[in-house]
Design an enzyme around this catalytic site. Structure first.
Site, mmCIF file in Angstrom:
data_model
loop_
_atom_site.group_PDB
_atom_site.id
_atom_site.type_symbol
_atom_site.label_atom_id
_atom_site.label_comp_id
_atom_site.label_asym_id
_atom_site.label_seq_id
_atom_site.Cartn_x
_atom_site.Cartn_y
_atom_site.Cartn_z
ATOM 1 N N TYR A 103 0.818 -1.221 0.000
ATOM 2 C CA TYR A 103 0.000 0.000 0.000
ATOM 3 C C TYR A 103 0.849 1.267 0.000
ATOM 4 C CZ TYR A 103 -0.099 -0.406 5.271
ATOM 5 O OH TYR A 103 0.171 -0.529 6.605
ATOM 6 N N GLU A 104 0.171 2.388 -0.212
ATOM 7 C CA GLU A 104 0.820 3.697 -0.398
ATOM 8 C C GLU A 104 1.789 3.712 -1.575
ATOM 9 O OE1 GLU A 104 -0.676 5.848 1.029
ATOM 10 O OE2 GLU A 104 -1.601 4.705 2.631
ATOM 11 N N GLY A 105 1.439 2.990 -2.616
ATOM 12 C CA GLY A 105 2.293 2.876 -3.795
ATOM 13 C C GLY A 105 3.195 1.660 -3.651
#
Length: 589
Positions: A441-443
């Site tokens: 997550y978060e890229g």
């Protein structure tokens, strides 16, 4: 039952001795009046208590119970509501927040160390706080004064919480194809409609209101990422006096059932003409949201460090106690039936790898925090600009390398336990499950690698890399410990960087093919720089506290001699180019 004790001595070593945080704060007027070394130590001491005694004990029970979803509402695991109340009363959500709206205004160098404690104690609990802090950052940077005054005080106090609503069922990394819409209203508000998925803390029973930051498109928006705007959408509408009104047209449709972080609510959120307010300029929402995303990327990187620290503590305790076989040199615990497994070379390899990677990561996180403090508070524009360029360069490294090494360390910690590492009661298997999401997550880490190599090195012409490299060379001018292997590894990084830039001019796949190995190569060099700085400080002071500083020097030597050589294989993989990735036709996969 696993325990967590914050590594305060090591944190103080990095904060005070290696990077001399109090001296930096003293020359930054915005920080000088609010924080000094004693204040920082007091905050860390209190943080150690609240994470170790209040939040860590909820980690296993929260994992086992998870969150509950019924009639469109989410209920957190037993004990979370009470813990949140104590947590917010301490002002922890607003630790680094703007004092004008109730934040404590502490430096980022200090905040990253607190975040590490929080993630080590309980990943699920920490995410509710991390999303709120990031939401505050975006609002403070981009929202109108009226929105700031209405929403920031309650967010900083933890009375309300925040979320980040980007991903849609069909649009993850490619946000330019989102379908959420925002219709302007006569009163200046907007009606936001759409569905967002994977929303951390999208609904919960910890706070009386939830503030969603939502990406959506205006009716006349241009296509693609240039047509995205950012909107603040509260769960409950807020009156001019700050009082809570009726429920907005936003609801939780379901929650995800996940591999880890089970006590963190991951929600599908439906916006059905919900009242929202524009944050920043129309069609500039992605740039505004990146203020929050970059904060969250560093924070999630620190999740990797925190989980690794917790795993190391558990594994080191176990290795000192577990009796199995005799040392290769003969019995060392002759009064016992066997020696503790810490005498065995492979166990030492695993523990030292965990320790070297985790302590290197802690130093690097604090270094990035230092750059963020300079970028925000320094008086000289050129100093702020240089620090901001370093932050942009190093953020993808921090997010991806911290979490890749965090998973490696948690798996090693599980391996130290042998079969017991696969059993729930020891806590190691939960750490492996919880840390795994941090690479996604978060890229995803692959996206971080593309950002680093494609945007921050190739497109930048290597200028930001040169800034970092020049700092390393300047540090090494006095020939402190470990600089020879550090400079050799740095030269390899620079050579590979130039090679990829040249390849990219004629091969569209060159950057993508090299990016992940390149980020790891960069990460190992950055950690070598951190270890060289730590070793130099430890050598100067080892007479004052021999056991601590000698341990630091021994770990530094292990890192340089056993882990830094990984750059050799990474360099070879990069120089193989993109051709091996495309020789196999897609239909044969």
């Amino acid at each position: 039952m696993p325990e967590f004790n914050a590594p305060l001595r090591d944190m103080r070593f990095v904060l005070h001795e290696v990077f001399q945080g109090p001296a930096l704060w003293a020359r930054l007027p915005a920080l000088a009046a609010s924080v000094d070394g004693d204040t920082a130590d007091a905050i860390l001491e209190e943080a150690a208590k609240i994470t170790g005694q209040l939040i860590a004990p909820l980690n296993r029970s929260g994992d086992e119970e998870g969150v509950h979803f019924a009639q469109g509402r989410v209920t957190t695991a037993q004990g979370f509501v009470q813990a949140w109340q104590t947590y917010r009363e301490g002002g922890w959500v607003g630790l680094a927040g703007n004092p004008e709206y109730g934040g404590l205004g502490m430096p980022k160098m200090l905040a990253v160390q607190f975040e590490e404690m929080l993630y080590a104690a309980n990943c699920s609990f920490s995410l509710y706080s991390a999303l709120s802090a990031g939401c505050c950052l975006a609002i403070d940077a981009h929202a109108s004064d009226a929105l700031k005054a209405t929403y920031l005080p309650a967010l900083y106090s933890g009375q309300w919480a925040g979320t980040m609503c980007l991903t849609e069922p069909h649009a993850g990394t490619d946000l330019g194809i989102i379908r959420s819409k925002a219709e302007p209203q006569a009163d200046g508000s907007y009606r936001v409609s759409g569905t967002k998925i994977f929303i951390t803390g999208g609904d919960q029973n910890l706070t009386e209101n939830i503030v969603h930051l939502v990406l959506a498109k205006l009716p006349d928006a241009p296509a693609g990422a240039k047509g995205i705007s950012l909107f603040l959408v509260p769960k409950r509408l807020v009156g001019e006096d700050g009082s809570l009104g009726e429920t907005n047209a936003v609801s939780c449709g379901s929650i995800e059932h996940k591999m880890g972080i089970k006590a963190s609510a991951t929600c599908v959120m439906n916006f059905d003409g919900a009242v929202g307010y524009l944050v920043g300029e129309p069609n500039r929402g992605l740039a505004a949201m990146f203020t929050m995303m970059n904060y969250e990327r560093l924070s999630i990187g620190i999740q990797g460090i925190g989980c690794a620290e917790a795993s190391y503590q558990n594994a080191a305790r176990y290795a000192r106690d577990r009796l199995q076989s005799r040392a290769a040199t003969g019995p060392l615990a002759s009064d016992k039936v066997a020696d503790p497994i810490i005498v065995h070379a492979d166990v030492r390899r695993m523990l030292l790898s965990m320790r070297a990677l985790t302590e290197g990561g802690r130093a690097f996180a604090t270094y990035v925090g230092l750059q963020l403090d300079i970028a925000k508070y320094a008086e000289q524009p050129e100093e702020r600009e240089a620090a901001q360029r370093l932050v942009a360069l190093l953020t993808p490294v921090a997010k991806a390398f911290f979490t890749d090494m965090g998973l490696e360390s948690c798996v090693l910690g599980q391996q130290v336990f042998g079969g017991h590492g696969y059993i729930r009661e020891w806590g190691q298997e939960q750490l492996v499950r919880d840390v795994r999401i941090a690479q996604i997550y978060e890229g995803t880490n692959g996206i971080q690698a593309l950002d680093l190599l494609g945007r921050k090195v190739v497109a930048d012409g290597g200028q930001s890399l040169a800034l970092f490299a020049n700092e390393i060379r300047s540090f090494c001018e006095t020939r402190p410990p470990l600089c020879e292997p550090l400079l050799h590894a740095l030269a390899q990084l620079e050579s590979v960087s130039q090679w990829v830039r040249e390849q990219a001019t004629g091969d569209a796949n060159a950057v993508g093919a090299a990016s992940v190995e390149y980020l790891h190569l960069f990460g190992y060099v950055a950690y070598a720089y951190m270890w060289s700085r730590m070793a130099a400080t430890a050598r100067e002071r080892r007479e004052q506290e021999p056991a601590f500083y000698e341990a630091k020097l021994a770990t530094a030597t292990f890192y340089v001699e056993r882990l830094l050589p990984r750059v050799l294989s990474l360099q070879a993989s990069i120089r193989a180019g993109s051709a091996p990735l495309y020789q196999l036709p897609a239909e044969l996969f």
